[in-house]
Write an enzyme that holds these catalytic residues in place. Structure first.
Site, PDB file in Angstrom:
ATOM      1  N   LYS A 170     -54.818 -73.274 -56.963  1.00 53.69           N
ATOM      2  CA  LYS A 170     -54.131 -73.167 -55.658  1.00 53.69           C
ATOM      3  C   LYS A 170     -53.958 -74.536 -55.008  1.00 53.69           C
ATOM      4  O   LYS A 170     -52.958 -74.780 -54.335  1.00 53.69           O
ATOM      5  CB  LYS A 170     -54.910 -72.253 -54.711  1.00 53.69           C
ATOM      6  N   GLU A 192     -50.528 -66.497 -60.868  1.00 56.83           N
ATOM      7  CA  GLU A 192     -51.078 -65.321 -60.178  1.00 56.83           C
ATOM      8  C   GLU A 192     -52.517 -65.523 -59.708  1.00 56.83           C
ATOM      9  O   GLU A 192     -52.889 -65.122 -58.600  1.00 56.83           O
ATOM     10  CB  GLU A 192     -51.022 -64.110 -61.128  1.00 56.83           C
ATOM     11  N   GLY A 201     -57.599 -63.930 -56.761  1.00 48.48           N
ATOM     12  CA  GLY A 201     -58.192 -63.644 -58.070  1.00 48.48           C
ATOM     13  C   GLY A 201     -57.520 -62.515 -58.819  1.00 48.48           C
ATOM     14  O   GLY A 201     -56.378 -62.642 -59.261  1.00 48.48           O
ATOM     15  N   ASP A 211     -59.608 -73.298 -48.233  1.00 50.52           N
ATOM     16  CA  ASP A 211     -59.292 -72.499 -49.428  1.00 50.52           C
ATOM     17  C   ASP A 211     -58.297 -71.390 -49.057  1.00 50.52           C
ATOM     18  O   ASP A 211     -57.264 -71.206 -49.713  1.00 50.52           O
ATOM     19  CB  ASP A 211     -60.596 -71.908 -49.985  1.00 50.52           C
ATOM     20  N   LYS A 271     -54.145 -70.658 -50.012  1.00 48.69           N
ATOM     21  CA  LYS A 271     -53.674 -69.367 -50.548  1.00 48.69           C
ATOM     22  C   LYS A 271     -52.587 -68.768 -49.650  1.00 48.69           C
ATOM     23  O   LYS A 271     -51.590 -68.246 -50.153  1.00 48.69           O
ATOM     24  CB  LYS A 271     -54.864 -68.413 -50.688  1.00 48.69           C
TER      25      LYS A 271
HETATM   26  P1  NAP Z   1     -65.149 -74.857 -63.475  1.00 49.10           P
HETATM   27  O1  NAP Z   1     -66.115 -73.777 -63.781  1.00 49.10           O
HETATM   28  O2  NAP Z   1     -65.609 -76.054 -62.741  1.00 49.10           O
HETATM   29  O3  NAP Z   1     -64.519 -75.330 -64.889  1.00 49.10           O
HETATM   30  C1  NAP Z   1     -63.680 -76.438 -65.013  1.00 49.10           C
HETATM   31  C2  NAP Z   1     -63.438 -76.710 -66.485  1.00 49.10           C
HETATM   32  O4  NAP Z   1     -62.469 -77.719 -66.609  1.00 49.10           O
HETATM   33  C3  NAP Z   1     -64.679 -77.179 -67.247  1.00 49.10           C
HETATM   34  O5  NAP Z   1     -64.698 -76.612 -68.518  1.00 49.10           O
HETATM   35  C4  NAP Z   1     -64.473 -78.701 -67.349  1.00 49.10           C
HETATM   36  O6  NAP Z   1     -65.015 -79.260 -68.525  1.00 49.10           O
HETATM   37  C5  NAP Z   1     -62.970 -78.789 -67.400  1.00 49.10           C
HETATM   38  N1  NAP Z   1     -62.486 -80.036 -66.811  1.00 49.10           N
HETATM   39  C6  NAP Z   1     -62.461 -80.360 -65.488  1.00 49.10           C
HETATM   40  N2  NAP Z   1     -61.933 -81.592 -65.332  1.00 49.10           N
HETATM   41  C7  NAP Z   1     -61.613 -82.026 -66.559  1.00 49.10           C
HETATM   42  C8  NAP Z   1     -61.014 -83.224 -67.059  1.00 49.10           C
HETATM   43  N3  NAP Z   1     -60.660 -84.229 -66.246  1.00 49.10           N
HETATM   44  N4  NAP Z   1     -60.827 -83.329 -68.383  1.00 49.10           N
HETATM   45  C9  NAP Z   1     -61.190 -82.323 -69.213  1.00 49.10           C
HETATM   46  N5  NAP Z   1     -61.738 -81.167 -68.814  1.00 49.10           N
HETATM   47  C10 NAP Z   1     -61.948 -81.026 -67.502  1.00 49.10           C
HETATM   48  O7  NAP Z   1     -63.883 -74.299 -62.683  1.00 49.10           O
HETATM   49  P2  NAP Z   1     -63.436 -72.774 -62.526  1.00 49.10           P
HETATM   50  O8  NAP Z   1     -64.289 -72.097 -61.503  1.00 49.10           O
HETATM   51  O9  NAP Z   1     -63.278 -72.169 -63.862  1.00 49.10           O
HETATM   52  O10 NAP Z   1     -61.998 -72.948 -61.807  1.00 49.10           O
HETATM   53  C11 NAP Z   1     -60.882 -73.392 -62.530  1.00 49.10           C
HETATM   54  C12 NAP Z   1     -59.626 -73.235 -61.675  1.00 49.10           C
HETATM   55  O11 NAP Z   1     -59.453 -71.866 -61.356  1.00 49.10           O
HETATM   56  C13 NAP Z   1     -59.668 -73.969 -60.328  1.00 49.10           C
HETATM   57  O12 NAP Z   1     -58.377 -74.432 -60.026  1.00 49.10           O
HETATM   58  C14 NAP Z   1     -60.087 -72.887 -59.345  1.00 49.10           C
HETATM   59  O13 NAP Z   1     -59.646 -73.128 -58.024  1.00 49.10           O
HETATM   60  C15 NAP Z   1     -59.367 -71.697 -59.945  1.00 49.10           C
HETATM   61  N6  NAP Z   1     -59.948 -70.406 -59.587  1.00 49.10           N
HETATM   62  C16 NAP Z   1     -61.261 -70.180 -59.823  1.00 49.10           C
HETATM   63  C17 NAP Z   1     -61.803 -68.950 -59.506  1.00 49.10           C
HETATM   64  C18 NAP Z   1     -63.248 -68.658 -59.787  1.00 49.10           C
HETATM   65  O14 NAP Z   1     -63.675 -67.524 -59.540  1.00 49.10           O
HETATM   66  N7  NAP Z   1     -64.027 -69.584 -60.315  1.00 49.10           N
HETATM   67  C19 NAP Z   1     -60.987 -67.958 -58.948  1.00 49.10           C
HETATM   68  C20 NAP Z   1     -59.632 -68.212 -58.740  1.00 49.10           C
HETATM   69  C21 NAP Z   1     -59.118 -69.449 -59.074  1.00 49.10           C
HETATM   70  P3  NAP Z   1     -66.608 -79.309 -68.811  1.00 49.10           P
HETATM   71  O15 NAP Z   1     -66.995 -77.865 -68.975  1.00 49.10           O
HETATM   72  O16 NAP Z   1     -66.796 -80.068 -70.052  1.00 49.10           O
HETATM   73  O17 NAP Z   1     -67.212 -79.936 -67.604  1.00 49.10           O
HETATM   74  N1  HSE Z   2     -64.008 -69.976 -53.384  1.00 50.64           N
HETATM   75  C1  HSE Z   2     -63.076 -68.888 -53.433  1.00 50.64           C
HETATM   76  C2  HSE Z   2     -63.601 -67.710 -52.608  1.00 50.64           C
HETATM   77  C3  HSE Z   2     -62.824 -68.395 -54.841  1.00 50.64           C
HETATM   78  O1  HSE Z   2     -64.736 -67.735 -52.122  1.00 50.64           O
HETATM   79  O2  HSE Z   2     -62.842 -66.762 -52.441  1.00 50.64           O
HETATM   80  C4  HSE Z   2     -61.851 -69.231 -55.608  1.00 50.64           C
HETATM   81  O3  HSE Z   2     -60.551 -69.112 -55.068  1.00 50.64           O
END
Ligand code: NAP
Ligand code: HSE
Length: 473
Positions: free
Chosen positions: A152, A176, A181, A248, A252
């Site tokens: 986002k 999406e 989520g 955040d 959105k």
């Molecule tokens: P996360 O757990 O921090 O995972 C990030 C991943 O990206 C890790 O595997 C990391 O590698 C890799 N990475 C980050 N920077 C990098 C770089 N410069 N070069 C290579 N690899 C890199 O993040 P996440 O929670 O999955 O979120 C990912 C995206 O989805 C974000 O944009 C977030 O806003 C969005 N999102 C997340 C959620 C949620 O519930 N978590 C919900 C909706 C949207 P390493 O593992 O080696 O460190």
């Molecule tokens: N940090 C967000 C939340 C989840 O609490 O809803 C990722 O968008």
């Protein structure tokens, strides 16, 4: 007709036949679940690729995407008419134990191993942040690959640039999972409600703050205790600023407003207030008036322009959004044809978010199969004005601490009256020499309310205007 299971030609002439043909041919061949139709070019039928997926990131979301693609591989392939295969995964630390079985050599720390790989048709950006994610997405488009992202931050800041580049490359950009989520609200606004003029989108679109406010409401704990619980349970990040300060949710609602009103809304257009000032007493008084307090993202189209804001709000107990508690998200949409609707679900987490990402991957893959890539571009074809916050009209809850003596109420009423602010309800609770005065106004322009508050703050009998929260009926 020959059927094969999970074996395909590397090259294909996808696109000569549409989705209906795929369904008809599957039925004619009497295929079972998991069996894929192989169509012979000699008979004028196209051969299907394996659609190659390159993941950028293997954290919470990336791992979830991998799991969903693996767990439901055959079902997805049957529905799509082509199998999906993860070809490469970019991470920072290739040697890290990921707690999941993946083929050796899948991980790489070299972005070009994903972005330049001819076998990768769809790049899935789930690494987060602005740079280098933006550069990688642009590089994917430059190579003609479609992109799915959950980011986002990237979209709310660089949406226009990304859509322009996608269009130039006749590639798709799907996003999406960037909002709410697992709730497919973007598809609903872009596709299912495309026949409506959308009047309003109001969402509980941040799970962390909804959890904190629910805990404060259900157990009477203060903000800091609820935040610590959210962190202990892994809902809130170590640095919770983006969630609790409303940024955040602002990203959105900027994305949702852009889609709903066909006009590019960026983060800078959104008025933002977080929840840190909400006190247990506000929650108690709100309940006395028949409301609960929620952090809302609000986007509304008016004759004078688009309103886009994020702030805590009093929501009537009978409103469907009032019942959305814990980490759940919900988006309430009003369209001129459909009327009032609400969509509810998990706004974050490994599998709910992966559900949305995989839905997008399948949509992008279907466009490849049917040779219709690059047709679902940016929907922001207008440039509507954004109304300043001072022009917004709503009702307000105010909590004042005032001296408890004769004439105080008259002075306060005067400050409101001088600025055309009309009161709808008042509660007074006295503790010693100081009284807590809690009021709800009728609808009034924010500029008038601010002028009244400035006047109140100048009154010697007003110790403090302790809180002001908007009321969304
Ligand atoms: P996360 O757990 O921090 O995972 C990030 C991943 O990206 C890790 O595997 C990391 O590698 C890799 N990475 C980050 N920077 C990098 C770089 N410069 N070069 C290579 N690899 C890199 O993040 P996440 O929670 O999955 O979120 C990912 C995206 O989805 C974000 O944009 C977030 O806003 C969005 N999102 C997340 C959620 C949620 O519930 N978590 C919900 C909706 C949207 P390493 O593992 O080696 O460190
Ligand atoms: N940090 C967000 C939340 C989840 O609490 O809803 C990722 O968008």
């Amino acid at each position: 007709m020959e059927t094969v299971k999970n074996e395909y030609d590397a090259e294909g002439e996808a696109g000569q036949r549409g989705a209906y043909t795929v369904v008809r041919e599957r039925r004619a061949a009497n295929l079972k679940s998991g069996e894929i139709l192989q169509r012979s070019p000699k008979k004028g039928r196209c051969r299907l690729h394996t659609i190659g997926i390159g993941l950028l990131g293997f954290g919470t979301v990336g791992r979830g995407v991998y799991r969903v693609l693996a767990n439901n591989r055959e079902t997805i392939a049957s529905r799509l008419g082509a199998p999906l295969e993860v070809k490469k995964v970019l991470v920072r630390d290739v040697g890290m134990d990921r707690g999941i079985d993946v083929p050796p050599g899948l991980f790489t720390a070299d972005p070009s191993a994903v972005l330049e790989d001819e076998a990768v048709n769809i790049v899935v950006e789930v690494m987060g942040g602005i740079e280098p994610a933006r550069q990688y997405v642009l590089a994917a488009f430059a190579k003609g690959k479609s992109v799915v992202t959950a980011n986002k931050d990237l979209l709310a800041l660089h949406g226009r640039e990304l859509f322009d580049k996608a269009l130039d490359s006749r590639a798709d950009l799907y996003f999406e999972a960037s909002v709410a989520g697992g709730i497919p609200i973007i598809k609903i606004l872009k596709e299912a409600f495309t026949g409506n003029r959308i009047e309003q989108v109001t969402g509980i679109i941040n799970g962390t703050t909804n959890y904190i406010l629910s805990q404060m409401s259900d157990y009477g704990v203060d903000f800091h205790t609820a935040l610590q619980e959210a962190q202990a349970k892994g809902f809130a990040e170590a640095d919770p600023t983006n969630d609790v300060e409303g940024f955040d949710a602002a990203r959105k609602i900027a994305i949702l407003a852009s889609i709903a009103f066909n006009s590019r809304i960026t983060l800078d257009d959104v008025y933002v207030e977080g929840i840190a000032k909400v006190k247990p007493e506000d929650i108690r008084y709100a309940r006395e008036f028949g409301y609960v307090i929620k952090l809302l993202g609000i986007a509304r189209e008016t004759a004078a322009g688009v309103e886009v804001r994020v702030h805590p709000a009093l929501v009537p107990c009978g409103h469907p959004l009032a019942a959305v508690s814990d980490v759940f998200n919900a988006v309430f949409v009003r369209g001129d044809a459909v009327g009032e609707t609400m969509f509810y679900g998990r706004g974050a987490g490994e599998l709910p978010t992966a559900s949305a990402v995989v839905g997008d991957i399948v949509a992008a893959a279907r466009n490849i199969v049917n040779n219709v890539r690059g047709l679902t571009g940016c929907t922001c074809f207008e440039a509507k004005p954004v109304r300043p916050m001072t022009a917004v009209e709503t009702r307000y809850y105010l909590r004042l601490r005032v001296l408890d003596k004769a004439g105080v109420l008259a002075g306060i009423a005067g400050a409101f009256g001088n600025n055309d602010v009309s009161l709808a309800a008042v509660i007074q609770k006295t503790t010693g020499a100081v009284a807590e005065l809690v009021m709800v106004t009728h609808r009034v322009r924010e500029a008038n309310l601010r002028a009244a508050v400035a006047e109140l703050e100048r009154l010697p009998a007003v110790e403090t205007v302790a809180n002001i929260i908007r009321v969304e009926d």
